[in-house]
Design a protein around this motif. Structure first.
Motif, short mmCIF file in Angstrom:
data_model
loop_
_atom_site.label_atom_id
_atom_site.label_comp_id
_atom_site.label_asym_id
_atom_site.label_seq_id
_atom_site.Cartn_x
_atom_site.Cartn_y
_atom_site.Cartn_z
N THR A 200 0.78 -1.23 0.00
CA THR A 200 0.00 0.00 0.00
C THR A 200 0.82 1.28 0.00
O THR A 200 0.24 2.38 0.00
CB THR A 200 -0.94 0.01 1.22
N ALA A 201 2.13 1.20 0.00
CA ALA A 201 2.95 2.41 -0.03
C ALA A 201 2.63 3.21 -1.29
O ALA A 201 2.45 2.65 -2.37
CB ALA A 201 4.42 2.04 0.01
N SER A 202 2.57 4.50 -1.14
CA SER A 202 2.28 5.36 -2.29
C SER A 202 3.54 5.89 -2.95
O SER A 202 3.50 6.32 -4.10
CB SER A 202 1.39 6.53 -1.85
N GLU A 203 4.65 5.82 -2.25
CA GLU A 203 5.91 6.33 -2.79
C GLU A 203 6.46 5.33 -3.82
O GLU A 203 6.58 4.13 -3.53
CB GLU A 203 6.90 6.52 -1.63
N LEU B 256 -2.58 1.68 5.97
CA LEU B 256 -2.61 3.00 5.33
C LEU B 256 -1.22 3.62 5.32
O LEU B 256 -0.50 3.55 6.33
CB LEU B 256 -3.57 3.92 6.07
N PRO B 257 -0.83 4.23 4.21
CA PRO B 257 0.43 4.98 4.22
C PRO B 257 0.36 6.12 5.23
O PRO B 257 -0.73 6.61 5.57
CB PRO B 257 0.52 5.52 2.78
N GLY B 258 1.51 6.55 5.69
CA GLY B 258 1.54 7.63 6.67
C GLY B 258 0.81 8.87 6.19
O GLY B 258 1.02 9.34 5.07
N GLY B 259 -0.07 9.37 7.04
CA GLY B 259 -0.81 10.59 6.72
C GLY B 259 -2.04 10.39 5.86
O GLY B 259 -2.77 11.34 5.59
N SER B 260 -2.29 9.16 5.40
CA SER B 260 -3.43 8.90 4.52
C SER B 260 -4.64 8.44 5.31
O SER B 260 -4.53 7.79 6.34
CB SER B 260 -3.06 7.82 3.50
N ARG B 261 -5.83 8.78 4.77
CA ARG B 261 -7.10 8.26 5.29
C ARG B 261 -7.89 7.57 4.18
O ARG B 261 -9.07 7.29 4.35
CB ARG B 261 -7.92 9.41 5.90
N ASP B 262 -7.22 7.28 3.08
CA ASP B 262 -7.89 6.78 1.87
C ASP B 262 -7.84 5.25 1.82
O ASP B 262 -6.95 4.66 1.18
CB ASP B 262 -7.23 7.39 0.63
N LEU B 263 -8.78 4.60 2.48
CA LEU B 263 -8.83 3.14 2.48
C LEU B 263 -9.06 2.59 1.08
O LEU B 263 -8.41 1.62 0.66
CB LEU B 263 -9.93 2.65 3.42
N ALA B 264 -10.00 3.17 0.35
CA ALA B 264 -10.32 2.66 -0.99
C ALA B 264 -9.11 2.77 -1.90
O ALA B 264 -8.81 1.85 -2.68
CB ALA B 264 -11.50 3.44 -1.57
N GLY B 265 -8.39 3.88 -1.81
CA GLY B 265 -7.19 4.04 -2.64
C GLY B 265 -6.12 3.03 -2.28
O GLY B 265 -5.43 2.50 -3.17
N ALA B 266 -5.98 2.74 -0.99
CA ALA B 266 -4.99 1.75 -0.57
C ALA B 266 -5.35 0.37 -1.11
O ALA B 266 -4.47 -0.38 -1.55
CB ALA B 266 -4.90 1.72 0.96
N ARG B 267 -6.64 0.03 -1.09
CA ARG B 267 -7.05 -1.28 -1.62
C ARG B 267 -6.80 -1.36 -3.12
O ARG B 267 -6.45 -2.44 -3.63
CB ARG B 267 -8.51 -1.54 -1.28
N GLU B 268 -6.95 -0.26 -3.82
CA GLU B 268 -6.67 -0.28 -5.26
C GLU B 268 -5.18 -0.50 -5.52
O GLU B 268 -4.80 -1.14 -6.51
CB GLU B 268 -7.14 1.02 -5.92
N ARG B 269 -4.33 0.01 -4.65
CA ARG B 269 -2.90 -0.26 -4.81
C ARG B 269 -2.61 -1.75 -4.59
O ARG B 269 -1.70 -2.32 -5.20
CB ARG B 269 -2.08 0.62 -3.87
#
Length: 284
Positions: free
Chosen positions: A72-75, A108-121
Motif C-alpha cells: 500500500t505504499a504510495s511512494e 494505510l500509508p503515513g498521513g493517509s485516510r484513503d482506504l479505498a485508494g490503498a485497496r486499489e494499490r
C-alpha cells in the motif's frame, strides 16, 4: 505413526516459534503431523534450499509460506521494493514446494485516510505479481485481518473485501485465506465463505481462537484452540460445506504459549485439533 484424524493438520511455524526449524520438523514428524506452514524470516535464516530439503526428507509438506504483501505504499520506490520482495517470496514458496503464498496487504500509508485508494494499490500489485506467480506454480492468498489492524497492517478487513480483489483474477492465481481469528465476528462471513468455496478461491484455512482481554499490542491474542469464544467446530463445518478439502493450519501468536516447552505446546495443539476436525476428515 498412523493417526488418520491428523491427515489435514498443519502446524504454522509461529504457533511454536520457540522451536528451531529442525525441532519443529522433528516434533511434527514424531506427532504424526503431515504439514507445516512456514515463515520467510526463519526460513531465510536457515536457508531456503536447506529448509526445503529438511521438510522433504522428513516426509512433511509445506502448506503455506507467510508472508508476502505490504503493497500500500504510495511512494514509487517503496512500491518497487515491495514488488521485488514479493517476487522473491514467490520464488521461495516455489523452492519450498508450497503452492500458497499468504499475503498481508499492508496498512494505510503515513498521513493517509484513503482506504479505498490503498485497496486499489493492492489490486495493482496483484496484477503485477499474479502472472509471475502462476508461472512458478504459486497461488496468491489474500488474508483479511480483523479491522483493528486496518490502519497499520491490513486494509483488507473482511472476506468480502478480499474476494472483491481476488475475483479480478483467475482462481488458480489469486484466492483468499479463511482465518477464524480474523473473521469470526462478521455475520457476512458465512455467505462469503460459501462464495469463496464456489469459486475455488479458498487457498488456505487457518484456526485460532479469540481470547480476551487482548494483550497489549493485540498481535499475540490468538488463543489455543478451545480457550476462547469462537465456535471452531462450526467454522470447520462451514468451510467443509463450501467444498474445501485442503490442509487446516493452526496459527497461534501467544506469549504464554511461546513461554512453554515448544514440543509440549505442539502435542497440546494436536489434541485440541482432534476436537475440531472429525477423524474421517482427509485431504483429497
Amino acid at each position: 505413526m498412523n493417526r488418520p484424524h491428523l491427515a489435514r493438520l498443519s502446524i504454522n511455524q509461529m504457533t511454536v516459534k520457540q522451536l528451531t526449524l529442525p525441532e519443529l520438523v522433528r516434533a511434527c514428524a514424531e506427532s504424526g503431523v503431515p504439514g507445516v506452514g512456514l515463515w520467510r524470516e526463519p526460513v531465510r535464516a536457515y536457508g531456503v534450499e536447506a529448509a526445503a530439503r529438511l521438510v522433504r526428507d522428513a516426509g512433511l509438506n509445506v502448506t503455506t509460506l507467510c508472508r508476502g504483501g505490504f503493497f500500500t505504499a504510495s511512494e514509487p520506490h517503496a512500491r518497487v521494493r515491495a514488488l521485488d520482495d514479493n517476487r522473491e517470496a514467490i520464488d521461495e514458496a516455489a523452492a519450498l514446494g508450497t503452492d500458497t503464498l499468504v499475503l498481508v496487504s499492508g496498512g494505510l500509508p503515513g498521513g493517509s485516510r484513503d482506504l479505498a485508494g490503498a485497496r486499489e494499490r493492492v489490486a495493482d500489485a496483484l496484477a503485477e505479481l499474479a502472472p509471475y506467480a502462476r508461472v512458478r506454480g504459486v497461488r496468491l492468498a489474500i488474508e483479511p485481518l480483523h479491522p483493528m489492524y486496518a490502519s497499520d497492517r491490513c486494509v483488507v478487513s473482511t472476506l468480502g473485501q478480499a474476494l472483491e480483489l481476488a475475483e479480478r483474477f483467475p482462481a488458480r492465481e489469486v484466492g483468499v485465506v479463511v482465518d477464524t481469528y480474523h473473521l469470526w465476528w462478521d455475520d457476512r462471513a458465512p455467505a462469503a465463505v460459501a462464495r469463496a468455496g464456489a469459486g475455488g478461491r479458498i487457498h488456505s484455512f487457518q484456526l485460532a481462537d479469540w481470547i480476551t482481554p487482548l494483550p497489549a499490542g493485540v498481535l499475540t491474542g490468538r488463543g489455543q484452540l478451545g480457550d476462547g469464544v469462537i465456535d471452531l467446530v462450526a467454522w470447520y463445518e462451514r468451510v467443509a460445506a463450501a467444498g474445501y478439502t485442503g490442509p487446516v493450519e493452526v496459527e497461534l501468536f501467544n506469549e504464554e504459549l511461546w513461554g512453554r516447552d515448544g514440543a509440549e505446546v505442539l502435542r497440546e495443539t494436536v489434541e485440541r485439533f482432534a476436537s475440531v476436525v472429525p477423524p474421517e476428515s482427509s485431504v483429497r
